[in-house]
Scaffold this motif. Structure first.
Motif, PDB file in Angstrom:
ATOM      1  N   PRO A 263       0.779  -1.269   0.060  1.00  0.00           N
ATOM      2  CA  PRO A 263       0.005  -0.018   0.064  1.00  0.00           C
ATOM      3  C   PRO A 263       0.815   1.288  -0.026  1.00  0.00           C
ATOM      4  CG  PRO A 263      -0.770  -1.531   1.596  1.00  0.00           C
ATOM      5  CD  PRO A 263       0.224  -2.263   1.311  1.00  0.00           C
ATOM      6  N   ILE A 264       0.307   2.349  -0.744  1.00  0.00           N
ATOM      7  CA  ILE A 264       0.945   3.359  -0.830  1.00  0.00           C
ATOM      8  C   ILE A 264      -0.332   4.563  -0.580  1.00  0.00           C
ATOM      9  CG2 ILE A 264       1.059   3.619  -3.186  1.00  0.00           C
ATOM     10  CD1 ILE A 264       3.661   5.345  -1.074  1.00  0.00           C
ATOM     11  N   PRO A 265      -0.432   5.487   0.128  1.00  0.00           N
ATOM     12  CA  PRO A 265       0.580   5.974   1.326  1.00  0.00           C
ATOM     13  C   PRO A 265       1.056   4.659   2.282  1.00  0.00           C
ATOM     14  CG  PRO A 265      -1.166   7.501   1.026  1.00  0.00           C
ATOM     15  CD  PRO A 265      -1.600   6.342   0.418  1.00  0.00           C
TER      16      PRO A 265
ATOM     17  N   GLU B 222      15.699   5.265   4.324  1.00  0.00           N
ATOM     18  CA  GLU B 222      15.649   4.011   3.567  1.00  0.00           C
ATOM     19  C   GLU B 222      14.076   4.009   2.867  1.00  0.00           C
ATOM     20  OE1 GLU B 222      15.839  -0.913   4.159  1.00  0.00           O
ATOM     21  OE2 GLU B 222      15.752   0.257   5.952  1.00  0.00           O
ATOM     22  N   LEU B 223      13.009   4.249   3.591  1.00  0.00           N
ATOM     23  CA  LEU B 223      11.867   4.357   2.749  1.00  0.00           C
ATOM     24  C   LEU B 223      11.846   5.541   1.856  1.00  0.00           C
ATOM     25  CD1 LEU B 223       9.730   3.530   6.132  1.00  0.00           C
ATOM     26  CD2 LEU B 223      10.192   2.031   4.187  1.00  0.00           C
ATOM     27  N   TYR B 224      12.282   6.411   2.050  1.00  0.00           N
ATOM     28  CA  TYR B 224      12.732   7.629   1.305  1.00  0.00           C
ATOM     29  C   TYR B 224      13.157   7.181  -0.157  1.00  0.00           C
ATOM     30  CZ  TYR B 224      14.845  11.624  -1.092  1.00  0.00           C
ATOM     31  OH  TYR B 224      15.402  12.451  -2.141  1.00  0.00           O
ATOM     32  N   ASP B 225      14.052   6.360  -0.020  1.00  0.00           N
ATOM     33  CA  ASP B 225      14.656   5.868  -1.385  1.00  0.00           C
ATOM     34  C   ASP B 225      13.746   4.772  -1.966  1.00  0.00           C
ATOM     35  OD1 ASP B 225      17.026   7.332  -0.953  1.00  0.00           O
ATOM     36  OD2 ASP B 225      18.161   5.809  -0.077  1.00  0.00           O
ATOM     37  N   LYS B 226      13.182   3.918  -0.997  1.00  0.00           N
ATOM     38  CA  LYS B 226      12.120   3.142  -1.716  1.00  0.00           C
ATOM     39  C   LYS B 226      11.125   3.495  -2.285  1.00  0.00           C
ATOM     40  CE  LYS B 226      13.347  -0.573   1.712  1.00  0.00           C
ATOM     41  NZ  LYS B 226      13.938  -1.825   0.650  1.00  0.00           N
ATOM     42  N   PHE B 227      10.530   4.449  -1.789  1.00  0.00           N
ATOM     43  CA  PHE B 227       9.120   4.919  -2.408  1.00  0.00           C
ATOM     44  C   PHE B 227       9.175   6.418  -3.074  1.00  0.00           C
ATOM     45  CE2 PHE B 227       8.086   1.795   0.812  1.00  0.00           C
ATOM     46  CZ  PHE B 227       6.770   1.153   0.339  1.00  0.00           C
ATOM     47  N   PHE B 228       9.987   7.293  -2.622  1.00  0.00           N
ATOM     48  CA  PHE B 228       9.829   8.642  -3.097  1.00  0.00           C
ATOM     49  C   PHE B 228      11.040   9.281  -4.032  1.00  0.00           C
ATOM     50  CE2 PHE B 228       7.613   8.093   0.699  1.00  0.00           C
ATOM     51  CZ  PHE B 228       6.299   8.895   0.468  1.00  0.00           C
ATOM     52  N   LYS B 229      12.121   8.815  -3.788  1.00  0.00           N
ATOM     53  CA  LYS B 229      13.312   9.651  -4.406  1.00  0.00           C
ATOM     54  C   LYS B 229      13.392   9.148  -5.893  1.00  0.00           C
ATOM     55  CE  LYS B 229      18.314   9.711  -4.420  1.00  0.00           C
ATOM     56  NZ  LYS B 229      19.716   9.325  -3.611  1.00  0.00           N
TER      57      LYS B 229
ATOM     58  N   VAL C 173       5.686  19.118  -2.644  1.00  0.00           N
ATOM     59  CA  VAL C 173       5.356  17.924  -3.853  1.00  0.00           C
ATOM     60  C   VAL C 173       4.957  16.604  -3.068  1.00  0.00           C
ATOM     61  CG1 VAL C 173       6.466  16.396  -5.548  1.00  0.00           C
ATOM     62  CG2 VAL C 173       6.440  18.978  -5.645  1.00  0.00           C
ATOM     63  N   THR C 174       6.066  16.215  -2.084  1.00  0.00           N
ATOM     64  CA  THR C 174       5.905  15.001  -1.212  1.00  0.00           C
ATOM     65  C   THR C 174       5.074  15.227  -0.182  1.00  0.00           C
ATOM     66  OG1 THR C 174       7.929  15.398  -0.103  1.00  0.00           O
ATOM     67  CG2 THR C 174       7.928  13.925  -2.031  1.00  0.00           C
ATOM     68  N   ALA C 175       4.647  16.343   0.109  1.00  0.00           N
ATOM     69  CA  ALA C 175       3.843  16.531   1.424  1.00  0.00           C
ATOM     70  C   ALA C 175       2.147  16.214   1.102  1.00  0.00           C
ATOM     71  CB  ALA C 175       3.847  18.174   1.959  1.00  0.00           C
ATOM     72  N   ARG C 176       2.041  16.020  -0.171  1.00  0.00           N
ATOM     73  CA  ARG C 176       0.694  15.626  -0.619  1.00  0.00           C
ATOM     74  C   ARG C 176       0.578  14.214  -0.389  1.00  0.00           C
ATOM     75  NH1 ARG C 176      -1.252  18.928  -5.221  1.00  0.00           N
ATOM     76  NH2 ARG C 176      -1.933  17.029  -6.016  1.00  0.00           N
ATOM     77  N   VAL C 177       1.550  13.465   0.048  1.00  0.00           N
ATOM     78  CA  VAL C 177       1.486  11.886   0.304  1.00  0.00           C
ATOM     79  C   VAL C 177       1.671  11.975   1.454  1.00  0.00           C
ATOM     80  CG1 VAL C 177       1.927   9.774  -0.133  1.00  0.00           C
ATOM     81  CG2 VAL C 177       2.079  11.431  -2.137  1.00  0.00           C
ATOM     82  N   PRO C 178       0.465  11.372   2.622  1.00  0.00           N
ATOM     83  CA  PRO C 178       0.787  11.159   4.232  1.00  0.00           C
ATOM     84  C   PRO C 178       1.562  10.186   4.287  1.00  0.00           C
ATOM     85  CG  PRO C 178      -1.388  10.603   3.383  1.00  0.00           C
ATOM     86  CD  PRO C 178      -0.746  11.132   2.117  1.00  0.00           C
TER      87      PRO C 178
ATOM     88  N   ARG D 115      -6.467   3.596   1.792  1.00  0.00           N
ATOM     89  CA  ARG D 115      -7.306   4.335   0.861  1.00  0.00           C
ATOM     90  C   ARG D 115      -6.236   5.560   0.406  1.00  0.00           C
ATOM     91  NH1 ARG D 115     -12.091   6.913   3.752  1.00  0.00           N
ATOM     92  NH2 ARG D 115     -10.519   7.010   5.291  1.00  0.00           N
ATOM     93  N   TYR D 116      -6.221   5.853  -0.837  1.00  0.00           N
ATOM     94  CA  TYR D 116      -5.330   7.114  -1.189  1.00  0.00           C
ATOM     95  C   TYR D 116      -5.509   8.215  -0.543  1.00  0.00           C
ATOM     96  CZ  TYR D 116      -1.462   9.031  -3.969  1.00  0.00           C
ATOM     97  OH  TYR D 116      -0.255   9.564  -4.299  1.00  0.00           O
TER      98      TYR D 116
END
Length: 374
Positions: A94-96, A143-150, A168-173, A181-182
């Motif tokens: 799941p993402i977020p 680590e999670l930053y690298d996996k999902f966002f970078k 930009v990334t603040a939109r994703v909780p 749910r997204y």
């Protein structure tokens, strides 16, 4: 003589056309260079009869009862809760990021309280959160930053998250519960018969004339009108006097499969693999029953196509301010929409902005602006 020429038949232009015609009794000509109404939310049936979103997925969500009630005048709704998975470490999670995301990735069985500590142990101290990188590493660590966002952000924007403003990334909780749910907005739904049908209803007033396949410059001096409302790129209106405002564009590649459904959810993000950022399966969004299914792959590209996303960097905001000052000094012309105001707005925010602009133009209160219908 038209009271208003409106440039652009997306949400901003169409809402303003409807309000000016239905509430203020004005005569409006709505001009769009594309061969259809609806802007980027335009949907249509492909050669196989599948309902697709021509310019990528658009999922409606809002916390504004005012916006939802207004749009409900023109459509019935199909209740829909949007869910997204991210392809990370060979899994679809799941993402977020939520409790199930972390437990699946690391083979753990944390509860919400333990997950809060998990994040705290990995978060990097940041004195001032200024960039999109700061937002994530200060919450969940590197680590999670690298996996999902970078890498996703690099693909999407063509820039490293450290070069983009925090929004930009603040939109994703980031969540500590199992809510996958997204969006968590109060109102989440899809127009039951599609966006295009909703726009057709919105623009059906006899005071509205629609001119498609037309650049407004071709007719601006031919069709008499008292005022102009412009929802295209503001820098284009002023012939790029101060230089171009940068945007990211998208290339869409559609695929039809001879099966009922292909993905477990509507959207799968690919933060680390492939050149595309995400794949959308439309039948999850539309609820259409069909023996086949349609997917769209999104490839972000440089600013050489249609402008989709204003790039949020301080220097771009400063450049926009120069155009905004020029716009404020231009009589009888009003600017609106994501492109007209260089804002990274969601659909509901564009509708709310258009309703505010109408109230100001018409000299009405918000309640008065929404009160009268055709």
């Amino acid at each position: 003589m038209f009271d208003y020429m409106i440039v652009g038949a997306g949400f901003a232009g169409s809402v303003l056309a409807e309000r000016l015609a239905a509430s203020a009794g004005k005569n409006v000509v709505l001009v769009d260079r594309r061969p259809h109404i609806g802007g980027n939310t335009y949907d249509c049936y492909d050669a196989d009869g599948l309902l697709i979103h021509r310019y990528g997925p658009h999922i409606f969500h809002t916390n504004s009862k005012e916006v939802f009630d207004y749009l409900s005048r023109f459509t019935e709704w199909r209740q829909y809760q949007h869910r997204v998975r991210a392809a990370v470490d060979g899994m679809l999670v799941p993402i977020p990021i939520n409790l199930d995301t972390i437990n699946s990735l690391y083979g753990l069985s944390l509860d919400a309280q333990q997950l809060t500590q998990f994040f705290a142990d990995r978060a990097e101290r940041c004195e001032s959160v200024k960039t999109s990188e700061d937002v994530i590493v200060s919450k969940v660590g590197r680590e999670l930053y690298d996996k999902f966002f970078k890498h996703y952000t690099r693909k999407q924007w063509g820039l490293d998250p450290s070069q983009l403003e925090a929004q930009v990334t603040a939109r994703v909780p980031v969540r500590t519960n199992r809510d996958d749910r997204y969006f968590t907005d109060t109102y989440q739904a899809m127009p039951r018969r599609g966006y295009t049908r909703m726009f057709e209803q919105m623009l059906s007033h006899p005071n509205i004339k629609i001119l498609l396949n037309c650049d407004y410059r071709e007719v601006r001096n031919v069709i008499p009108h008292r005022e102009l409302i412009y929802t295209g790129p503001i820098d284009s209106y002023f012939d790029y006097k101060f230089g171009k405002l940068p945007y990211r564009s998208l290339d869409f590649r559609f695929e039809t499969l001879n099966k009922n459904l292909h993905q477990p959810v509507a959207v799968i993000n690919y933060p680390n693999d492939y050149a595309y950022t995400r794949v959308t399966e439309f039948k999850h969004l539309t609820g259409q029953e069909h023996s086949k299914t349609s997917l769209v792959y999104e490839y972000p590209v440089a600013d050489n196509g249609d402008p989709y996303y204003p790039i949020p960097q301080p220097q771009n905001a400063a450049l926009y301010k120069r155009y905004e000052a020029l716009a404020d000094a231009t009589p009888h012309v009003h600017f609106a929409g994501r492109l007209g105001t260089y804002r990274y707005y969601n659909m509901d925010q564009v509708v709310a902005q258009a309703l505010r602009l109408y109230a100001r133009i018409a000299g009405q209160t918000r309640a008065e602006a929404l009160g009268k219908t055709a």
